[in-house]
Design a protein around this motif. Sequence first.
Motif, mmCIF file in Angstrom:
data_model
loop_
_atom_site.group_PDB
_atom_site.id
_atom_site.type_symbol
_atom_site.label_atom_id
_atom_site.label_comp_id
_atom_site.label_asym_id
_atom_site.label_seq_id
_atom_site.Cartn_x
_atom_site.Cartn_y
_atom_site.Cartn_z
ATOM 1 N N THR A 190 24.043 7.439 26.359
ATOM 2 C CA THR A 190 22.941 6.687 26.964
ATOM 3 C C THR A 190 22.746 5.299 26.373
ATOM 4 O OG1 THR A 190 21.255 7.518 25.405
ATOM 5 C CG2 THR A 190 21.745 8.894 27.327
ATOM 6 N N THR A 191 23.350 5.002 25.228
ATOM 7 C CA THR A 191 23.043 3.776 24.489
ATOM 8 C C THR A 191 23.333 2.512 25.296
ATOM 9 O OG1 THR A 191 23.402 4.825 22.351
ATOM 10 C CG2 THR A 191 23.623 2.439 22.432
ATOM 11 N N MET A 192 22.423 1.578 25.234
ATOM 12 C CA MET A 192 22.584 0.262 25.843
ATOM 13 C C MET A 192 22.891 -0.764 24.760
ATOM 14 S SD MET A 192 19.788 -1.917 28.095
ATOM 15 C CE MET A 192 20.404 -1.392 29.709
ATOM 16 N N LYS A 193 23.880 -1.607 24.972
ATOM 17 C CA LYS A 193 24.238 -2.622 23.980
ATOM 18 C C LYS A 193 23.077 -3.587 23.793
ATOM 19 C CE LYS A 193 27.844 -5.869 22.598
ATOM 20 N NZ LYS A 193 29.065 -6.618 22.984
ATOM 21 N N ASN A 202 28.680 0.418 15.675
ATOM 22 C CA ASN A 202 29.096 -0.085 14.366
ATOM 23 C C ASN A 202 29.016 0.982 13.287
ATOM 24 O OD1 ASN A 202 29.579 -2.793 15.244
ATOM 25 N ND2 ASN A 202 27.367 -3.107 15.324
ATOM 26 N N ASN A 203 29.409 2.220 13.656
ATOM 27 C CA ASN A 203 29.500 3.324 12.707
ATOM 28 C C ASN A 203 30.867 3.982 12.841
ATOM 29 O OD1 ASN A 203 26.963 4.357 11.053
ATOM 30 N ND2 ASN A 203 26.207 3.337 12.901
ATOM 31 N N PRO A 204 31.432 4.491 11.753
ATOM 32 C CA PRO A 204 32.786 5.071 11.823
ATOM 33 C C PRO A 204 32.865 6.292 12.712
ATOM 34 C CG PRO A 204 31.770 5.502 9.686
ATOM 35 C CD PRO A 204 30.907 4.499 10.385
ATOM 36 N N PRO A 210 32.745 8.205 18.680
ATOM 37 C CA PRO A 210 32.342 7.214 17.678
ATOM 38 C C PRO A 210 30.846 7.265 17.433
ATOM 39 C CG PRO A 210 32.745 6.156 19.777
ATOM 40 C CD PRO A 210 33.189 7.579 19.934
ATOM 41 N N GLY A 211 30.413 6.635 16.331
ATOM 42 C CA GLY A 211 28.997 6.524 16.059
ATOM 43 C C GLY A 211 28.440 7.673 15.247
#
Length: 480
Positions: A190-193, A202-204, A210-211
């Motif tokens: 669901t994440t929006m940039k 920006n997480n390994p 990812p994330g």
Amino acid sequence: MQIKKTLVIACLLAMAPATKVLADDAAPAATPVASSDCSHGFASRLAAAYREDAQPADPNAAAPKRRAMESPFDSAPFPSAEWQLGGVAYPIGVPNENSQYPLEKAMACTRLGKWMQDNRIEVYGWINPSLNMSSSNHTNYPLSYATRPNRLEFDQFLFRIERLPDTVQTDHVDWGMHLDLLYGYDYHYTTMKGVFSNQLLNNPGSKALPGKTMGYDPMLFYADIYIPSVAQGMNVRIGRYLSLPDIEAQFSPNNYLLTHSILYTVDPYTQMGVMTTTKLNDHWTLQVGVNGGNDTAVWNHSARPTLQACVRWVSADNNDMLYPCINSLNHSDYNYNNIQMYVMTWGHRFSHDVHMLTEAYRIFGRNIPGYGPDGIPGVAGSSPTAGRAGAFGVVNYFNVELNPKNMISFRNEFYNDEKGQRTGFATRYSSHTLGLTHWVSQDLEIRPEIRYEHSYDLAIYDGGRKNYQVSALMDAILHY
């Protein structure tokens, strides 16, 4: 740990037996606590609300006034009683069909609760865990959202505050607002940039996606302005809202099935901008809007001015619906999910208990790095130059109401990721899913399903080890 404790307590409350205490010869029957009785504490009133909701609904309750065609379906057991229309909570002229859930009932006799009722402000949400068993051992991808195989997953905890504009009346301008706060594994999708997106981008990350494994997302935040004097009513929505055309939705209660089609998994989820929805008459609704691009905040450097335009038609007998959409249209090169998208949805009702929905789309991006004409055939992103890449798919839902507490849905789809830009694999897919939704009460629904999927050109399942996947899943949605 706190969320797990909350889930256990809430489940116990939801499944508490709604039986009266029988009197014996020596003592009178005890009077059950009522959710409206403020002489008892909040926990007692909350438990009482769950017990009350376990009782059958009043069949003689008056239907709310509406300024629209009759509802084509029953909800429950279907996730909605109305034909599909994005950009609004309900089609213009349809009253608020939300149930009053236990949290609101338990708050009703307090000063805050009375103020909320007086101002038509609602507070509610749900808790949604799931369990999956899969023929894959390393990853279920591209199945979503249950990406990690053979495990219990905490999918969604959602908290919602909203006020719905009254679009049944036509004598004054009204307003609405909406805020959703999501926590769980499903934030990956669901994440929006530009909106708390560092936890994903920006997480390994984990092995599956990812994330961070669990994350937060303010999923929706918007204001509505309803103007009754435009045609037969116009709603103007400003903020972050759900992408308009899909049969499926990010929120677990809004879906016919637990899992999602591949077609839905890789298309846009939310946009941020301005969307207008205008009711021309009972059969025609027009939607036009401008946003900052798919899953991109307007203040982010990846945002691009993007047009949305849809029209919905419903037949005079209420048995057919067409919903063509230009969901994303601009002339910019690809950046963060800047794809062009053209969609058509057709709904047909065979009877009040049986209907189907079919969606087809074409999507593509321009000048995408790694997708020029000189790439390695079948290897996604292998070109040293940029080029165009696209995909198309079709999905059909066949839905049957068995009785007021049970429905089944059979979903079939075909998807062709032509160069692998959407899923990561240049292959054709099919998937077939059969699921049941059982409403224990209006507050608790359980959804078991079984799914088979196949990739035709590459072995992509289980991290590239198989060309098929079989999975059995079940989830529970506890509303509060």
